[in-house]
Design an enzyme around this catalytic site. Sequence first.
Site, mmCIF file in Angstrom:
data_model
loop_
_atom_site.group_PDB
_atom_site.id
_atom_site.type_symbol
_atom_site.label_atom_id
_atom_site.label_comp_id
_atom_site.label_asym_id
_atom_site.label_seq_id
_atom_site.Cartn_x
_atom_site.Cartn_y
_atom_site.Cartn_z
ATOM 1 N NE ARG A 147 38.872 48.476 33.702
ATOM 2 C CZ ARG A 147 38.827 47.180 34.860
ATOM 3 N NH1 ARG A 147 37.699 46.510 35.630
ATOM 4 N NH2 ARG A 147 40.311 46.541 35.002
ATOM 5 C CE1 TYR A 159 39.504 43.679 38.808
ATOM 6 C CE2 TYR A 159 39.409 46.228 39.081
ATOM 7 C CZ TYR A 159 38.588 44.984 38.001
ATOM 8 O OH TYR A 159 38.303 45.338 36.745
ATOM 9 C CG ASP A 210 35.480 46.784 37.717
ATOM 10 O OD1 ASP A 210 34.668 46.512 38.887
ATOM 11 O OD2 ASP A 210 35.653 45.854 36.798
ATOM 12 C CG HIS A 212 36.812 44.435 40.249
ATOM 13 N ND1 HIS A 212 36.667 42.954 41.225
ATOM 14 C CD2 HIS A 212 36.462 43.826 39.350
ATOM 15 C CE1 HIS A 212 37.802 42.252 39.607
ATOM 16 N NE2 HIS A 212 36.908 42.514 39.374
ATOM 17 C CD GLU A 236 32.715 46.347 35.333
ATOM 18 O OE1 GLU A 236 33.374 47.098 34.436
ATOM 19 O OE2 GLU A 236 32.702 45.343 35.509
ATOM 20 C CD GLU A 262 33.371 41.539 36.184
ATOM 21 O OE1 GLU A 262 33.319 42.417 35.329
ATOM 22 O OE2 GLU A 262 33.794 41.520 37.181
ATOM 23 N NE ARG A 283 31.102 44.663 32.745
ATOM 24 C CZ ARG A 283 31.916 44.909 32.613
ATOM 25 N NH1 ARG A 283 32.108 44.801 30.496
ATOM 26 N NH2 ARG A 283 32.675 44.580 32.666
ATOM 27 C CD GLU A 339 35.904 44.351 30.224
ATOM 28 O OE1 GLU A 339 35.026 43.325 30.479
ATOM 29 O OE2 GLU A 339 36.655 44.603 31.673
ATOM 30 C CD1 TRP A 402 40.929 40.784 43.371
ATOM 31 C CD2 TRP A 402 40.067 39.750 41.860
ATOM 32 N NE1 TRP A 402 41.590 41.516 42.872
ATOM 33 C CE2 TRP A 402 41.162 40.318 41.160
ATOM 34 C CE3 TRP A 402 38.876 39.505 41.563
ATOM 35 C CZ2 TRP A 402 41.256 40.455 40.206
ATOM 36 C CZ3 TRP A 402 39.134 39.162 40.076
ATOM 37 C CH2 TRP A 402 40.175 39.409 39.386
HETATM 38 O O1 LIG Z 1 35.189 44.449 34.791
HETATM 39 C C1 LIG Z 1 36.382 43.403 34.498
HETATM 40 O O2 LIG Z 1 37.004 43.357 33.083
HETATM 41 C C2 LIG Z 1 37.038 43.052 35.618
HETATM 42 O O3 LIG Z 1 36.006 43.195 36.404
HETATM 43 C C3 LIG Z 1 37.257 41.476 35.035
HETATM 44 O O4 LIG Z 1 36.621 40.861 34.499
HETATM 45 C C4 LIG Z 1 37.511 41.110 36.578
HETATM 46 O O5 LIG Z 1 38.869 41.302 36.720
HETATM 47 C C5 LIG Z 1 38.145 39.177 35.890
HETATM 48 O O6 LIG Z 1 38.263 39.066 34.465
HETATM 49 MG MG LIG Z 2 34.512 44.185 35.921
#
Ligand SMILES: O=C(O)[C@@H](O)[C@H](O)[C@H](O)CO
Ligand SMILES: [Mg+2]
Length: 402
Positions: A147, A159, A210, A212, A236, A262, A283, A339, A402
């Site tokens: 990534r 981020y 990502d 985010h 992602e 996630e 995820r 991951e 964030w």
């Molecule tokens: O895909 C990831 O690893 C990130 O989005 C983290 O899960 C997030 O920063 C919270 O820990």
């Molecule tokens: Mg993530």
Amino acid sequence: MKITAAKVIVTCPGRNFVTLKIETDQGVYGIGDGTLNGRELSVVAYLQEHVVPCLIGMDPRRIEDIWQYLYRGAYWRRGPVTMRAIAAVDVALWDIKAKMANMPLYDLLGGKSREGVMVYGHANGTDIAETVDAVGHYIDMGYKAIRAQTGIPGVEGVYGVGRGKLYYEPADAALPSLMGWDTRKALNYIPKLFEKIRDTYGFDRHLLHDGHHRYTPLEAANLGRLLEPYQLFWLEDCTPAENQEAFKLVRQHTTTPLAVGEIFNTIWDVKDLIQNQLIDYIRMTIVGSGGVTHLRRVADLASLYQVRTGCHGATDLSPVTMGTALHFDTWVPNFGIQEYMRHTPETDAVFPHTYFFEDGLLYPGDSVGHGVDIDEAEAAKYPYKPAYLPVARLEDGTMWNW
Ligand SMILES: O=C(O)[C@@H](O)[C@H](O)[C@H](O)CO
Ligand SMILES: [Mg+2]
């Protein structure tokens, strides 16, 4: 068989982890993870005050029934706190059952579907040159999938970019630290990062990115198109997914594969995305989604639509979740990727585990149960420390994701 005790252990070997240890009258115990990054003590209270008293005396072999008891019995369904508390119990019970069966957990689930679990690592840098360099480090370590996240010139604290090129820690301040965001600059800069990575290292390895939750659906569609020449494994969280329909627009405009989930807790958060074939990877992982029992249901639904798994595995998930996820990944037929962010040596010492990395793959190990324990004396050395995830604002001060 009866549950005789259940205790919640909080430890902070670099970051906070919430662990549940369930003991039985047969001397066998199980370990579960209930960590909710930045809101840890809410799960501690939920478990200690509201779940543990119900568990004492229950038959730990009845995993499904206990899951339903906790889910339906709460009446207030879903949500990150409830589902993590249920996950902590569920994983500890699967650990107990696998130990009783004298099997590694993957055998109990149905046996190995693969030899090892392909993982992706995090390459970060403050600019393109640094990130390209970090990708090289992961290639040298044998990773097959990486990534890549980069800082953006003129944007403060983007981020995924932390201290050092190989490592970022998403929660480390007593109060939330502030980061910036600028979509226009990101759309201009990020495609250049992937162009440079492909120019430098070629197309043989998988690359991931990502978003985010930063982009609107139309901006996400645009980013997906801009990244098409670089053949990503996935993009992602390209847009927030509370409105699952938002992904229709993204999907119609780009062939860049999409991953999301996630922050999802249940099958209900993802069912429209899966059934409408709007994503390629899901995820969700063990701790966030009600444990093995519920994640298995999600994976089965996903398999009907050729959606594959891509379990979340940031360092805010404890080694207990990582170990359990690796058993799940080893079994699940529609596996995609896992991951993998490395924990600190202190964390590894608190949670002795059998899983190991070799040549770009992780292996769960062959010991009975999920293969992760907690050293309580070691854990006691690291008391809880308040920590938050960062927050993000646009240049004009507007709160952003964030
Ligand atoms: O895909 C990831 O690893 C990130 O989005 C983290 O899960 C997030 O920063 C919270 O820990
Ligand atoms: Mg993530």
